[in-house]
Scaffold this active site. Structure first.
Site, PDB file in Angstrom:
ATOM      1  CB  SER A   1      48.263  13.711  22.750  1.00 20.88           C
ATOM      2  OG  SER A   1      48.549  14.236  24.259  1.00 20.88           O
TER       3      SER A   1
ATOM      4  NE  ARG B   1      47.621   3.389  27.301  1.00 30.48           N
ATOM      5  CZ  ARG B   1      47.595   4.533  27.012  1.00 30.48           C
ATOM      6  NH1 ARG B   1      47.635   4.978  25.765  1.00 30.48           N
ATOM      7  NH2 ARG B   1      47.210   5.280  28.184  1.00 30.48           N
TER       8      ARG B   1
ATOM      9  CB  THR C   1      55.198  13.546  25.392  1.00 27.21           C
ATOM     10  OG1 THR C   1      55.257  14.532  24.489  1.00 27.21           O
ATOM     11  CG2 THR C   1      53.789  12.770  25.255  1.00 27.21           C
TER      12      THR C   1
ATOM     13  CB  THR D   1      53.500   7.661  27.073  1.00 24.41           C
ATOM     14  OG1 THR D   1      54.181   7.661  26.080  1.00 24.41           O
ATOM     15  CG2 THR D   1      53.564   9.173  27.379  1.00 24.41           C
TER      16      THR D   1
ATOM     17  CE  LYS E   1      46.363   6.190  34.004  1.00 23.09           C
ATOM     18  NZ  LYS E   1      46.654   7.878  33.592  1.00 23.09           N
TER      19      LYS E   1
ATOM     20  CD  GLU F   1      50.519  15.521  27.691  1.00 24.42           C
ATOM     21  OE1 GLU F   1      51.780  14.999  27.398  1.00 24.42           O
ATOM     22  OE2 GLU F   1      49.628  14.928  28.148  1.00 24.42           O
TER      23      GLU F   1
ATOM     24  CG  ASP G   1      40.466   9.437  25.909  1.00 26.84           C
ATOM     25  OD1 ASP G   1      39.630   9.997  27.006  1.00 26.84           O
ATOM     26  OD2 ASP G   1      41.698   8.993  26.187  1.00 26.84           O
TER      27      ASP G   1
ATOM     28  NE  ARG H   1      44.607  10.685  24.383  1.00 26.34           N
ATOM     29  CZ  ARG H   1      45.628  10.639  23.357  1.00 26.34           C
ATOM     30  NH1 ARG H   1      45.409  10.884  22.181  1.00 26.34           N
ATOM     31  NH2 ARG H   1      46.689   9.987  23.632  1.00 26.34           N
TER      32      ARG H   1
HETATM   33  C1  G16 Z   1      49.305   9.615  27.270  1.00 30.16           C
HETATM   34  C2  G16 Z   1      49.475  10.388  28.138  1.00 30.16           C
HETATM   35  C3  G16 Z   1      49.636  11.749  27.913  1.00 30.16           C
HETATM   36  C4  G16 Z   1      50.423  11.563  26.466  1.00 30.16           C
HETATM   37  C5  G16 Z   1      49.880  10.849  25.382  1.00 30.16           C
HETATM   38  C6  G16 Z   1      50.625  10.481  24.222  1.00 30.16           C
HETATM   39  O1  G16 Z   1      47.876   9.652  26.853  1.00 30.16           O
HETATM   40  O2  G16 Z   1      48.801  10.116  29.286  1.00 30.16           O
HETATM   41  O3  G16 Z   1      50.170  12.461  28.514  1.00 30.16           O
HETATM   42  O4  G16 Z   1      50.393  13.012  25.797  1.00 30.16           O
HETATM   43  O5  G16 Z   1      49.729   9.316  25.969  1.00 30.16           O
HETATM   44  O6  G16 Z   1      51.444   9.756  24.282  1.00 30.16           O
HETATM   45  P1  G16 Z   1      52.363   9.262  22.944  1.00 30.16           P
HETATM   46  O7  G16 Z   1      52.545  10.428  22.063  1.00 30.16           O
HETATM   47  O8  G16 Z   1      53.652   8.930  23.653  1.00 30.16           O
HETATM   48  O9  G16 Z   1      51.386   8.312  22.342  1.00 30.16           O
HETATM   49  P2  G16 Z   1      46.494   8.795  26.937  1.00 30.16           P
HETATM   50  O10 G16 Z   1      45.339   9.546  26.535  1.00 30.16           O
HETATM   51  O11 G16 Z   1      47.018   7.603  25.977  1.00 30.16           O
HETATM   52  O12 G16 Z   1      46.638   8.231  28.358  1.00 30.16           O
END
Ligand code: G16
Length: 544
Positions: free
Chosen positions: A366, A22, A345, A18, A126, A364, A278, A283
């Site tokens: 999240s 990682r 997402t 996403t 990334k 989002e 975060d 976040r």
């Molecule tokens: C990343 C993406 C977000 C996404 C989130 C959740 O967040 O940047 O746009 O909403 O992952 O992804 P998943 O539900 O696939 O785990 P971050 O804060 O981890 O970079």
């Protein structure tokens, strides 16, 4: 300077998820693993020669070592300028801003975001493109394909670079700038918000606040902005020093992982406002005295109140949310006659909409929200938005939220995560759900009549690209929804996310406890996906 070509063999697991690649640190430390990926990124770009690149990370374990490797590969590939955060530190939104500010070609962010850090935990990387946003799918696919066939990478033979001192110097004709991590970002925030108003509210005691940086990247940003620039008392920022292992915690701003803050806010003597961010600072979690604001509600409230914020006072062009995010913002968009988009997402899907000015605000479930000021979600921006709003409306967080629900109704919302599920079981659950979908139309389950049941697919309205299999959604005639998705950010097994949403226009909606209000939908979700039955688990790992 001497450029070496190092022979290597491809790895087959470098598919970005996403938000970038990682993996456990041990995987990144495998011979040539990081170098292969970085070279694959540069090979997938049009031409790096003579271009500028921004580099920084959230300070987690391996950040510094990885940066030294990346610097050597970047120089060997022809970049002529590297802009690097002091100490190797930059938040994700700060990288996005620096790319835009300096008209750089792109940037590499070293972070696994909210995933834990440390020698036995996660690392990530990334690439962000010249608009400051995450690489679109077309590019991440190209990077992955390149990583499968790579046979060598280039490395400049240079000394280790001192990352800790702000400086500008040259290595032959390559310009290296070690910049203060906070200054440019803080300046941008002063352009968007009414700092004088917030400062006055803090000085007069109308706003008391606590910000939890969770031992991650936002510590230095929050101290500078909230304590030094806005005058919040020293100590308003807690866990403010970035640590390589985030103090052993999970730098994910939710009620489970930011427990210290949640306890403070749901007890007597809570400050007016609290927030957390975060690992990499994109976040946000918003709390008021005895209230937690869901990210979906936060987005809707921002959209409904944008006129109170200087940057958006002249109006916003539209809004967008990811598909599993609640429909609260849709109601605001409808009332204000604003275009509203539903994307898969992943922040990368907002990029085209922001670039073409179809939207100004997006978010989002999240714990992410942001605007067109950068092309990433932005934790501290969201916090400043709320502080500005509280100062302007002179109301508590609870009053603002309850008034919003009174006007628009409440989308009662929760997400249940089942982490580290055996991947084979997770895939079988999705096969099963896909088989179930065509049998569900018009079916009645208690109070719920299915109005649609499908697998979400998105056609980008700007470049017409299509993204398929973006989550399974079952919508009901009363507006409720259940969504199933597999996370694209985990590093162990599969994480199944179940998103539950129920709309209530009841004037007592504010009294409803989400898990109770959603109990029948939670049962229905299990009936559909059978996760408990198939894994033997009795409850979700994390409920937010
Ligand atoms: C990343 C993406 C977000 C996404 C989130 C959740 O967040 O940047 O746009 O909403 O992952 O992804 P998943 O539900 O696939 O785990 P971050 O804060 O981890 O970079």
């Amino acid at each position: 300077m001497n450029i070496k070509t190092i022979t290597s063999t491809p790895y087959n697991d470098q598919k970005p998820g996403t938000s970038g690649l990682r993996k456990k640190v041990a995987i990144f430390k495998k011979p040539h693993y990081l170098a292969n990926f970085v070279q694959s990124v540069f090979d997938s770009l049009d031409n790096c020669h003579g271009k500028s690149l921004v580099l920084g990370g959230d300070g987690r374990y391996y950040n510094r070592d990885a940066l030294q490797i990346i610097i050597k590969i970047a120089i060997a590939n022809g970049f002529k300028e590297l802009i690097i955060g002091q100490g190797g530190l930059l938040s994700t939104p700060a990288v996005s801003h620096l790319i835009r500010l300096n008209k750089a070609y792109g940037g590499l962010v070293l972070s696994a975001s909210h995933n834990p850090g440390g020698e036995t935990e996660d690392f990530g990387i990334k690439y962000n493109i010249d608009n400051g946003g995450p690489a679109p799918e077309k590019l991440t696919d190209a990077i992955f394909n390149r990583s499968l066939e790579i046979t060598n990478y280039k490395l400049a033979e240079i000394e280790t670079i001192d990352l800790d001192t702000q400086a500008q110097f040259k290595i032959e004709d390559v310009n290296i700038r070690i910049v203060d991590s906070v200054t440019d970002y803080a300046q941008l925030m002063t352009n968007l918000f009414d700092f004088e108003l917030i400062k006055h509210a803090i000085n007069s005691g109308t706003i008391t606040l606590c910000f939890d940086a969770m031992h991650a990247i936002t510590g230095p940003y929050a101290k500078r902005i909230f304590e030094q620039m806005l005058g919040a008392s020293e100590g308003s920022v807690i866990n403010g020093i970035p640590l390589e292992d985030f103090g052993g915690g999970h730098p994910d701003p939710n009620l489970v992982h930011a427990k210290e803050l949640a306890t403070l806010m749901f007890n007597d003597g809570a400050p007016v406002f609290a927030a957390a961010s975060d690992g990499d600072g994109d976040r946000n979690m918003i709390l008021g005295d005895n209230i937690f604001v869901t990210p979906s509600d936060s987005l809707a409230i921002m959209a409904a109140n944008a006129q109170h914020i200087p940057a958006y006072a002249d109006g916003i062009s539209g809004v967008a949310r990811s598909m599993p995010t609640s429909q609260a913002v849709d109601r605001v968009a409808k009332a204000y006659n604003l275009p509203c988009f539903e994307t898969p997402t992943g922040w990368k899907f907002f990029g085209n909409l922001l670039d073409s000015d179809k939207i100004t605000l997006c978010g989002e479930e999240s714990f992410g929200s942001s605007s067109n000021h950068v092309r990433e979600k932005d934790g501290l921006w969201a916090v400043l938005f709320w502080l500005n709003l509280i100062a302007k409306r002179k109301q508590s967080v609870m009053e603002i939220v309850h008034e919003h629900w009174k006007e628009f109704g409440r989308d009662i919302y929760s997400r249940h995560d089942y982490e580290a599920v055996d991947s084979e079981i997770a895939n079988k659950i999705f096969d099963h759900l896909r088989e179930l979908l065509p049998t569900l139309s018009d079916k009645i389950f208690g109070d719920y009549v299915v109005s649609y049941a499908d697998e979400f697919s998105y056609k980008d309205p700007v470049d017409q690209s299509i993204s398929e299999q973006q989550g399974i959604r079952i919508g009901f005639e009363n507006g409720s929804r259940i969504v199933f998705r597999l996370s694209g950010t985990g590093t162990v097994g599969a994480t199944l996310r179940i998103y539950l949403e129920k709309f209530s226009k009841d004037s007592n909606a504010h009294q409803q406890e989400p898990q109770q209000a959603l109990a029948d939908l939670i049962d229905l979700a299990e009936q559909f996906c059978e996760i408990k039955q198939r894994t033997g688990r009795t409850e979700a790992t994390v409920i937010t």
